[in-house]
Design an enzyme around this catalytic site. Sequence first.
Site, PDB file in Angstrom:
ATOM      1  N   ASN A 148     -10.691   4.836   2.067  1.00 43.94           N
ATOM      2  CA  ASN A 148      -9.693   4.712   1.008  1.00 43.94           C
ATOM      3  C   ASN A 148      -9.809   5.884   0.034  1.00 43.94           C
ATOM      4  O   ASN A 148     -10.628   6.793   0.215  1.00 43.94           O
ATOM      5  CB  ASN A 148      -9.875   3.395   0.245  1.00 43.94           C
ATOM      6  CG  ASN A 148      -8.844   2.352   0.635  1.00 43.94           C
ATOM      7  OD1 ASN A 148      -7.646   2.636   0.648  1.00 43.94           O
ATOM      8  ND2 ASN A 148      -9.299   1.151   0.959  1.00 43.94           N
ATOM      9  N   ASP A 207     -10.171   1.126  -4.207  1.00 46.21           N
ATOM     10  CA  ASP A 207      -9.106   1.125  -3.201  1.00 46.21           C
ATOM     11  C   ASP A 207      -8.326   2.437  -3.298  1.00 46.21           C
ATOM     12  O   ASP A 207      -8.921   3.499  -3.388  1.00 46.21           O
ATOM     13  CB  ASP A 207      -8.220  -0.107  -3.398  1.00 46.21           C
ATOM     14  CG  ASP A 207      -7.605  -0.599  -2.099  1.00 46.21           C
ATOM     15  OD1 ASP A 207      -7.164   0.239  -1.294  1.00 46.21           O
ATOM     16  OD2 ASP A 207      -7.546  -1.821  -1.881  1.00 46.21           O
ATOM     17  N   GLU A 239       0.830  -1.214   0.000  1.00 52.46           N
ATOM     18  CA  GLU A 239       0.000   0.000   0.000  1.00 52.46           C
ATOM     19  C   GLU A 239       0.863   1.262   0.000  1.00 52.46           C
ATOM     20  O   GLU A 239       2.078   1.204   0.170  1.00 52.46           O
ATOM     21  CB  GLU A 239      -0.905   0.024   1.249  1.00 52.46           C
ATOM     22  CG  GLU A 239      -2.154  -0.848   1.150  1.00 52.46           C
ATOM     23  CD  GLU A 239      -3.278  -0.183   0.361  1.00 52.46           C
ATOM     24  OE1 GLU A 239      -3.015   0.890  -0.245  1.00 52.46           O
ATOM     25  OE2 GLU A 239      -4.393  -0.716   0.344  1.00 52.46           O
TER      26      GLU A 239
END
Length: 317
Positions: free
Chosen positions: A175, A227, A24
């Site tokens: 997100n 996301d 991430e």
Amino acid sequence: MSAPANPRVERVEAAGQAPALVGESPVWRVAEQALYWVDIPAQKIVRLVVETRERSEWLLPEKVACIAFDRRGTVLAGCETGLFAVTLSEISTDATAQAVRASEPVEVTGRKLAAPVFPCGDMRFNDGRCDRQGRFWAGTMVQDMAAANPAGALFRFDAQGVLSAPIVDGLITQNGLGWSPDGKTMYLSDSHPLRKQIWAFDYEVETGKPSNRRVFADLNHYVGRPDGAAVDSDGCYWICANDAGALLRFTPQGKLDRQIAVPAIKPAMCAFGGRNLDTLFVTSIRPGAGANEHDGHLFAVRPGVSGLPEPEFAGEL
């Protein structure tokens, strides 16, 4: 620059053969010509100098989900128990040290800057980044996604070191943070399967206050779950379609105008980088079951459009 119809997506082998569990928060540091990202459950920050293939890792005492940098290179990290200032120790570049760090990340600790009052247990920060003025924004979530607990919220951490009260609450899996090139529109998503929404807000650049929340894109009508995201120099919003192995590009009007397939089924977040900021780097997640050989790796694509430099935190950590 005209966009290629089907740009090639390449796995960045220099990023390492061991896949991330949850890759991430990619951040391109122009001054270093290096990409940083995190592996949340592994508690790692990773750095790759793309041209030299030099890779480094740092191990934190707790899960780290999102990062930004101040002008001196100190990391502002959103972790399990709060926001931390982390100084990444220098690593020797000789051959012996390179061989050691390939298997042994350097352990670092951080200084806690602020922490919200979590409304329940088993929470952590999730997606986070700086706005165009250098304020750090990050959201929280309950780590057990199966619980579908809307206890998450979005917070602002300003240059004076003040953490706001919740700005947006009721989030399950926060997100998709991003800002338009002029900073006047803020984007936010909730990637939980029960939500799959991307919102846009009017954003007051002087005060850092969002308003006029509205649906920008409802991913129940597209593939995957929304996301992590990036905004390009045209003002278009790129979102990783988790569970669908795709990148989606929406115009500022919320119209889907491009879809690019990636080899990993769970792309997690994207960031523009490279010499001309014309490479889109994509981190990914390795699922617990049914993973393919590409899941958890880092990818690069040249989409035919450039990005914008990632803003630094305006304060000093």
